[in-house]
Design an enzyme around this catalytic site. Structure first.
Site, PDB file in Angstrom:
ATOM      1  CB  THR A 116      -5.824  -1.175  -2.747  1.00 31.30           C
ATOM      2  OG1 THR A 116      -5.280  -1.677  -3.967  1.00 31.30           O
ATOM      3  CG2 THR A 116      -7.214  -1.734  -2.554  1.00 31.30           C
ATOM      4  N   GLY A 117      -5.580   1.217  -0.569  1.00 33.46           N
ATOM      5  CA  GLY A 117      -6.038   1.888   0.653  1.00 33.46           C
ATOM      6  C   GLY A 117      -6.577   3.275   0.353  1.00 33.46           C
ATOM      7  N   GLY A 171      -3.733  -3.993   3.067  1.00 32.91           N
ATOM      8  CA  GLY A 171      -3.304  -4.195   1.682  1.00 32.91           C
ATOM      9  C   GLY A 171      -2.381  -3.077   1.248  1.00 32.91           C
ATOM     10  CB  SER A 172      -1.203  -2.119  -2.082  1.00 36.74           C
ATOM     11  OG  SER A 172      -2.431  -1.945  -2.747  1.00 36.74           O
ATOM     12  CD  GLU A 229      -0.926  -3.881   8.113  1.00 34.59           C
ATOM     13  OE1 GLU A 229      -0.158  -3.350   7.270  1.00 34.59           O
ATOM     14  OE2 GLU A 229      -1.040  -5.104   8.266  1.00 34.59           O
ATOM     15  CB  CYS A 262       2.242  -5.707   6.242  1.00 37.36           C
ATOM     16  SG  CYS A 262       0.773  -6.471   5.618  1.00 37.36           S
TER      17      CYS A 262
HETATM   18  P1  ADP Z   1      -2.637  -6.472  -4.554  1.00 41.14           P
HETATM   19  O1  ADP Z   1      -2.383  -5.217  -5.354  1.00 41.14           O
HETATM   20  O2  ADP Z   1      -1.403  -7.164  -4.187  1.00 41.14           O
HETATM   21  O3  ADP Z   1      -3.677  -7.386  -5.119  1.00 41.14           O
HETATM   22  P2  ADP Z   1      -4.452  -5.009  -2.911  1.00 41.14           P
HETATM   23  O4  ADP Z   1      -4.061  -4.128  -1.812  1.00 41.14           O
HETATM   24  O5  ADP Z   1      -4.929  -4.349  -4.168  1.00 41.14           O
HETATM   25  O6  ADP Z   1      -3.233  -5.964  -3.180  1.00 41.14           O
HETATM   26  O7  ADP Z   1      -5.574  -6.042  -2.448  1.00 41.14           O
HETATM   27  C1  ADP Z   1      -5.983  -6.236  -1.129  1.00 41.14           C
HETATM   28  C2  ADP Z   1      -7.483  -6.435  -1.091  1.00 41.14           C
HETATM   29  O8  ADP Z   1      -8.100  -5.269  -1.623  1.00 41.14           O
HETATM   30  C3  ADP Z   1      -8.009  -7.590  -1.920  1.00 41.14           C
HETATM   31  O9  ADP Z   1      -9.101  -8.189  -1.231  1.00 41.14           O
HETATM   32  C4  ADP Z   1      -8.490  -6.918  -3.184  1.00 41.14           C
HETATM   33  O10 ADP Z   1      -9.489  -7.643  -3.852  1.00 41.14           O
HETATM   34  C5  ADP Z   1      -9.043  -5.633  -2.634  1.00 41.14           C
HETATM   35  N1  ADP Z   1      -9.134  -4.526  -3.599  1.00 41.14           N
HETATM   36  C6  ADP Z   1      -8.362  -4.287  -4.680  1.00 41.14           C
HETATM   37  N2  ADP Z   1      -8.744  -3.171  -5.323  1.00 41.14           N
HETATM   38  C7  ADP Z   1      -9.793  -2.657  -4.632  1.00 41.14           C
HETATM   39  C8  ADP Z   1     -10.621  -1.504  -4.758  1.00 41.14           C
HETATM   40  N3  ADP Z   1     -10.466  -0.634  -5.742  1.00 41.14           N
HETATM   41  N4  ADP Z   1     -11.595  -1.300  -3.836  1.00 41.14           N
HETATM   42  C9  ADP Z   1     -11.761  -2.156  -2.802  1.00 41.14           C
HETATM   43  N5  ADP Z   1     -11.014  -3.267  -2.630  1.00 41.14           N
HETATM   44  C10 ADP Z   1     -10.037  -3.526  -3.516  1.00 41.14           C
END
Ligand code: ADP
Length: 491
Positions: free
Chosen positions: A242-243, A238-239, A260, A294
C-alpha cells in the site's frame, strides 16, 4: 461551536465524519458496518467516504490553511490547543480505551496503554510547538541569511488499524504543531477512536477545517486522498504494498511523503546476556497487540551455547499464552479481521509443512466466541534464515528462533531481511553493545530492552523496505515542515 456528539454515538452507534468542524455523513449516505473482532458481531457503522468526500475534506483543510488563523497563530497557542486535546483524551480515557479495544479486539489493558501513549503525544507536541526554530547562516559580507521552518500546507494522514489512537496522535501532534492542516483517513477496520478524537478536537477549540476525518475503504477514500492535487504532503503507516501505491499516487503530484512500512525486527541474545531479564521482554515484543505491530520483535537470534536453554524457556512461556476476547484481558486478543486470521494461519501452516520445528503453541480461551478471529501463538525453532517465515512480515503472534556462532554472524543474520525498523541487543559487554548497535540496519536499536510503540520522544522509522522519513520526537517536526531560506542584503 461544541457539538454534543457522544450522546448521538452512544444511542445510535452511527459514527460520522468530521469535515470543517462539523459531523457529516458520506455524501453518498453509504456506510460500512463495524464488526468486533472478538465475536464478529456488528455494533456500529461508519461513513463509506469516497473521492467526493475526500475532495470536500481537502477543500476544508485548504481553506483553513490559507485563511488562517491556524498557520499564522503563535506556535505556543497551537501547542496549547494540542495540550488541551490531550487533556480531553485523558478525561475520556476509559471510554476511548473501551472503544479502541472493542473496535480492534485488543485486550483492554492495551487499549488503556494506547490512551496513555496518545495523551503523551499531545502533551509532547503541545509543548514542542514553540521550541523548534530555524538558524542564521554565516554568508557573504553585507548579507544576513536565516531559515524558517514552514508548514507544508494540507497534510494527508493515512493510518492503519493496529494502533489507530497512537498513530493518529503522532501524526496529528507533529503535523498540527507545525501549523499544517490535516485530513486523516483511518483504516476501514478501525476508525472509531479517530472519529471520537476528531470530535474531542472540536471541543478542545481547534479551528474549523484544521483536523478533518474521512472514513472509507483504502481503494476509494485512501486512494483519492493520496492522489488529491491539493494535498501537499502524505504520511502513511501500513503495509509496503500500500505504501508503494500511495507513493506512486503522491509522485504524480510530486508531493513529499513519510512512509512507515513495517518490519521483521530481530533481537540478538548473546551468551552473556541477563536471560531472566530478557525472557519476558522477548515474549512481549511479539505478543503485544497479537503481533500486529510494525515494530514487533519477530526474530530472535540466540548464541549457540545458550540456544537450547533460551528456546526451552521461551517454549514454556508460549505454552501458557492464551488468546481471548478484548474484555477478558488475556495475553492477546483476536486478529483484526478474518483475512488477517487466515494470513497468519497460512504462514504457520506452510512453515510447519516445510518441516520447521514447532517448539510450542499457545491456546485459545475455551470461553472465546467461536465467531471471533482468534489465532494460536506459535514458536518456531531452528529456522532457516532464507525461509519465508524468516523473511516476511506475518503480523501475528508467530516467533522464529535462529542460532548463531559469533558476532559477525549475528549482525549478518540481523540484517538478512528487506526490512530495517527496530532491533534489540542483549549483552553485558559494553564494547559489543556499541559495535553491534552501529552495524545493525534499523531505525531504532534497543540495548538490554525492547519497546514496541510508546517512547513518544524517540525518533522512529525505518531503513530499506521499512520506509523513510521519521516520526515521533522532534524529528517528526522536521518531516512535517519545510525549510525556507531568507537572504537579506544590507550593504
Ligand atoms: P492492510 O492490508 O492490513 O489493510 P494497509 O497497509 O493496506 O493494511 O492499510 C493501511 C491504510 O491504508 C488503511 O487506512 C487503508 O484503508 C489504506 N489503504 C489501503 N489501500 C490503499 C490505497 N490503494 N491507497 C491509499 N490508501 C490505502
Amino acid at each position: 461551536m461544541v457539538h454534543n456528539l457522544s450522546r448521538v454515538v452512544a444511542q445510535d452507534k452511527h459514527f460520522l465524519n468530521i469535515v470543517n468542524g462539523r459531523p457529516v455523513a458520506a455524501l453518498s449516505q453509504e456506510t460500512i458496518t463495524v464488526l468486533c473482532p472478538s465475536d464478529g458481531l456488528a455494533f456500529a457503522t461508519i461513513p463509506a467516504g469516497d473521492a467526493d468526500d475526500v475532495d470536500r475534506a481537502v477543500r476544508a483543510a485548504r481553506e483553513a490553511f490559507d485563511r488562517g488563523p491556524w498557520s499564522r497563530m503563535p506556535a505556543f497557542e497551537r501547542g496549547r490547543l494540542l495540550t488541551r486535546l490531550g487533556q480531553l483524551i485523558e478525561q475520556h480515557g476509559d471510554e476511548l480505551a473501551a472503544l479502541e479495544s472493542r473496535d480492534t479486539g485488543k485486550p483492554i489493558r492495551q487499549g488503556r496503554a494506547d490512551v496513555a501513549a496518545a495523551i503523551r503525544y499531545y502533551e509532547f507536541y503541545g509543548g514542542a510547538a514553540d521550541k523548534i526554530h530555524g538558524d542564521t547562516i554565516p554568508f557573504l559580507d553585507g548579507y544576513t541569511a536565516l531559515t524558517l521552518r514552514e508548514p507544508h500546507g494540507v497534510v494527508a494522514g493515512i493510518i492503519p488499524w493496529n494502533y489507530p489512537m497512537q498513530i493518529m496522535a503522532r501524526v496529528v501532534g507533529a503535523a498540527l504543531a507545525m501549523g499544517n492542516t490535516l485530513v486523516i483517513k483511518p483504516a476501514e477496520d478501525a476508525s472509531l477512536s479517530t472519529i471520537r478524537i476528531g470530535e474531542l478536537a472540536i471541543e478542545a477549540g481547534l479551528p474549523d477545517g484544521v483536523l478533518n476525518v474521512i472514513t472509507g475503504y483504502g481503494r476509494e477514500a485512501g486512494a483519492a486522498l493520496s492522489a488529491h492535487p491539493d494535498v501537499d504532503y502524505v504520511t502513511f503507516t501500513g503495509s509496503p504494498a500500500t505504501g508503494t501505491a500511495i507513493q506512486q499516487a503522491a509522485a504524480a503530484n510530486n508531493r513529499g511523503v513519510t512512509m512507515e512500512l513495517g518490519g521483521k525486527s530481530p533481537q540478538i541474545v548473546f551468551a552473556d546476556a541477563d536471560i531472566e531479564k530478557a525472557l519476558p521482554v522477548l515474549v512481549n515484543a511479539i505478543i503485544q497487540n497479537g503481533g500486529q505491530t510494525c515494530s514487533a520483535g519477530s526474530r530472535i537470534l540466540i548464541e549457540r551455547p545458550i540456544y537450547d536453554e533460551v528456546a526451552a524457556a521461551l517454549g514454556e512461556r508460549f505454552d501458557k499464552l492464551v488468546a481471548g476476547p478484548h474484555d477478558a484481558d488475556l495475553d492477546l486478543g483476536a486478529m483484526i479481521n478474518p483475512a488477517q486470521k487466515r494470513r497468519v494461519e497460512d504462514y504457520v501452516a506452510s512453515a510447519a509443512e516445510a518441516g520447521i520445528d514447532v517448539i510450542a503453541r499457545g491456546s485459545i480461551d475455551a470461553q472465546a466466541p467461536t465467531t471471533g478471529y482468534y489465532v494460536v501463538p506459535v514458536l518456531f525453532g531452528a529456522v532457516d534464515p532464507a525461509a519465508i517465515i524468516a523473511q516476511e512480515e506475518v503480523f501475528g503472534p508467530v516467533l522464529t528462533l535462529f542460532a548463531f556462532d559469533d558476532e559477525q554472524e549475528a549482525i549478518r543474520l540481523a540484517n538478512h531481511t528487506d526490512y530495517g525498523l527496530v532491533a534489540g541487543i542483549w549483552t553485558r559487554d559494553g564494547a559489543r553493545q556499541h559495535r553491534v548497535a552501529k552495524r545493525v540496519r534499523a531505525g531504532q536499536v534497543f540495548v538490554n530492552a525492547y519497546g514496541a510503540g510508546g517512547g513518544v520522544e524517540l525518533p522512529f522509522g525505518g531503513f530499506k523496505k521499512s520506509g523513510h522519513g521519521r516520526e515521533k520526537g522532534f524529528e517528526a517536526l522536521y518531516d512535517m515542515s519545510a525549510t525556507k531560506t531568507i537572504i537579506f542584503r544590507h550593504d
